[in-house]
Design an enzyme around this catalytic site. Structure first.
Site, mmCIF file in Angstrom:
data_model
loop_
_atom_site.group_PDB
_atom_site.id
_atom_site.type_symbol
_atom_site.label_atom_id
_atom_site.label_comp_id
_atom_site.label_asym_id
_atom_site.label_seq_id
_atom_site.Cartn_x
_atom_site.Cartn_y
_atom_site.Cartn_z
ATOM 1 N N HIS A 166 5.743 -4.744 -6.170
ATOM 2 C CA HIS A 166 4.297 -4.635 -5.959
ATOM 3 C C HIS A 166 3.585 -5.624 -6.883
ATOM 4 O O HIS A 166 3.738 -5.583 -8.102
ATOM 5 C CB HIS A 166 3.843 -3.203 -6.253
ATOM 6 C CG HIS A 166 2.406 -2.927 -5.952
ATOM 7 N ND1 HIS A 166 1.945 -2.628 -4.686
ATOM 8 C CD2 HIS A 166 1.313 -2.917 -6.752
ATOM 9 C CE1 HIS A 166 0.632 -2.432 -4.723
ATOM 10 N NE2 HIS A 166 0.219 -2.608 -5.977
ATOM 11 N N ASP A 188 -1.019 4.441 -5.080
ATOM 12 C CA ASP A 188 -1.010 3.489 -6.198
ATOM 13 C C ASP A 188 -1.966 3.981 -7.277
ATOM 14 O O ASP A 188 -3.168 4.122 -7.026
ATOM 15 C CB ASP A 188 -1.453 2.120 -5.656
ATOM 16 C CG ASP A 188 -1.400 1.004 -6.690
ATOM 17 O OD1 ASP A 188 -0.982 1.245 -7.828
ATOM 18 O OD2 ASP A 188 -1.805 -0.131 -6.326
ATOM 19 N N ASP A 212 -0.023 -7.198 -8.058
ATOM 20 C CA ASP A 212 -1.462 -6.921 -8.093
ATOM 21 C C ASP A 212 -2.239 -8.197 -8.367
ATOM 22 O O ASP A 212 -2.146 -8.776 -9.446
ATOM 23 C CB ASP A 212 -1.758 -5.890 -9.183
ATOM 24 C CG ASP A 212 -1.276 -4.505 -8.792
ATOM 25 O OD1 ASP A 212 -1.717 -4.012 -7.733
ATOM 26 O OD2 ASP A 212 -0.456 -3.937 -9.529
ATOM 27 N N MET A 218 -6.789 -7.427 -4.616
ATOM 28 C CA MET A 218 -8.047 -6.814 -5.053
ATOM 29 C C MET A 218 -9.012 -7.966 -5.280
ATOM 30 O O MET A 218 -9.374 -8.311 -6.413
ATOM 31 C CB MET A 218 -7.800 -6.000 -6.328
ATOM 32 C CG MET A 218 -7.103 -4.667 -6.021
ATOM 33 S SD MET A 218 -6.299 -3.972 -7.462
ATOM 34 C CE MET A 218 -4.735 -4.824 -7.400
HETATM 35 C C1 DX5 Z 1 -4.292 -0.911 -10.316
HETATM 36 C C2 DX5 Z 1 -3.119 -1.513 -9.590
HETATM 37 C C3 DX5 Z 1 -1.851 -0.755 -9.760
HETATM 38 C C4 DX5 Z 1 -1.378 -0.598 -11.174
HETATM 39 C C5 DX5 Z 1 -0.767 0.766 -11.261
HETATM 40 O O1 DX5 Z 1 -5.464 -1.462 -9.860
HETATM 41 O O2 DX5 Z 1 -3.373 -1.598 -8.208
HETATM 42 O O3 DX5 Z 1 -0.822 -1.259 -8.918
HETATM 43 O O4 DX5 Z 1 -0.430 -1.541 -11.586
HETATM 44 O O5 DX5 Z 1 -0.458 1.035 -12.575
HETATM 45 P P1 DX5 Z 1 -0.019 2.493 -13.062
HETATM 46 O O6 DX5 Z 1 1.200 2.896 -12.283
HETATM 47 O O7 DX5 Z 1 0.240 2.278 -14.508
HETATM 48 O O8 DX5 Z 1 -1.174 3.414 -12.804
HETATM 49 ZN ZN ZN Z 2 -1.645 -2.148 -6.867
#
Ligand code: DX5
Ligand code: ZN
Length: 216
Positions: free
Chosen positions: A32, A176, A34, A67
């Site tokens: 994944h 997520d 981001d 995002m």
């Molecule tokens: C947050 C991201 C996530 C993030 C999740 O905006 O989309 O993918 O990395 O992190 P954890 O698992 O630590 O909440």
């Molecule tokens: Zn994410």
């Protein structure tokens, strides 16, 4: 089938190759990634060249979570960089452009996905469901790793599962944010089949055991 997608946002960026190769050893299903632009969310992470570099060092599917504002501008680039699943946010543009982005993603031979932020209601996914291979329900406000799981997203998750079962049964349902052994179970009970985990995965003493526990 339950799947685990470790988020490399919590990886050691100095040792990104090492951390990504370790995901296959731990039997993760997706990587994944981001991508944040500092506009759609108040944080900036990585972009197209990093996705292309990651593509060269793993055979795991790249689950790229955009995002970013008005993602239609960049979906071709992220597809060509080697994404296998490319997710855009429904809040990032109007309906017409979001559908155009999903179609463009599929034209590139990539799986198309949408994501919804916590305040977005479940019915917001309906116009996009025919064009989607995966729906991502955020269980934190997007922007940062390490936040607490929002259990109040579970009715929304369940509602979206019922839309998927009725209208597009092969579509995957991913969660997520704040996912660990305990919260993944709650999400599975409410219809999720793909778990993104950033901090919990990278903090785990035994990542293989962590992945097994999430899939159990
Ligand atoms: C947050 C991201 C996530 C993030 C999740 O905006 O989309 O993918 O990395 O992190 P954890 O698992 O630590 O909440
Ligand atoms: Zn994410």
């Amino acid at each position: 089938m339950l799947k685990v997608a470790p988020s490399i946002l919590s990886a050691d960026f100095v040792n990104l190759e090492r951390d990504i190769r370790a995901l296959s050893v731990a039997d993760a299903d997706y990587v994944h990634v981001d991508v944040m632009d500092g506009l759609f969310v108040p944080n900036i992470t990585i972009g197209i060249p990093v996705v292309a570099a990651i593509r060269k060092i793993t055979d795991l599917p790249l689950d790229v979570h955009l995002m970013i504002d008005r993602p239609l501008r960049y979906v071709d680039d992220f597809c060509k960089a080697g994404s296998d699943i490319l997710t855009v946010h429904v809040e990032a543009d109007n309906e017409e452009n979001t559908i155009a982005a999903l179609k463009r993603i599929r034209e590139n031979g990539v799986k198309a996905a949408i994501s919804v932020k916590p305040k977005t209601p479940p019915e917001a996914v309906l116009p996009y469901l025919p064009y989607c291979d995966l729906i991502l329900v955020m269980t934190v406000e997007p922007g940062f790793g390490g936040q607490s799981f929002m259990q109040d997203m579970m009715p929304k998750l369940k509602q979206i599962r019922s839309y998927i079962d009725a209208q597009n049964p092969t579509c995957e349902l991913e969660v997520d944010g704040g996912i660990n052994e305990k919260t993944a179970k709650i999400c599975a009970e409410n219809g999720a089949n793909v778990f993104v985990a950033g901090s919990a995965y990278f903090k785990a003493e035994d990542p293989s055991a962590f992945v097994r526990a999430l899939k159990a």
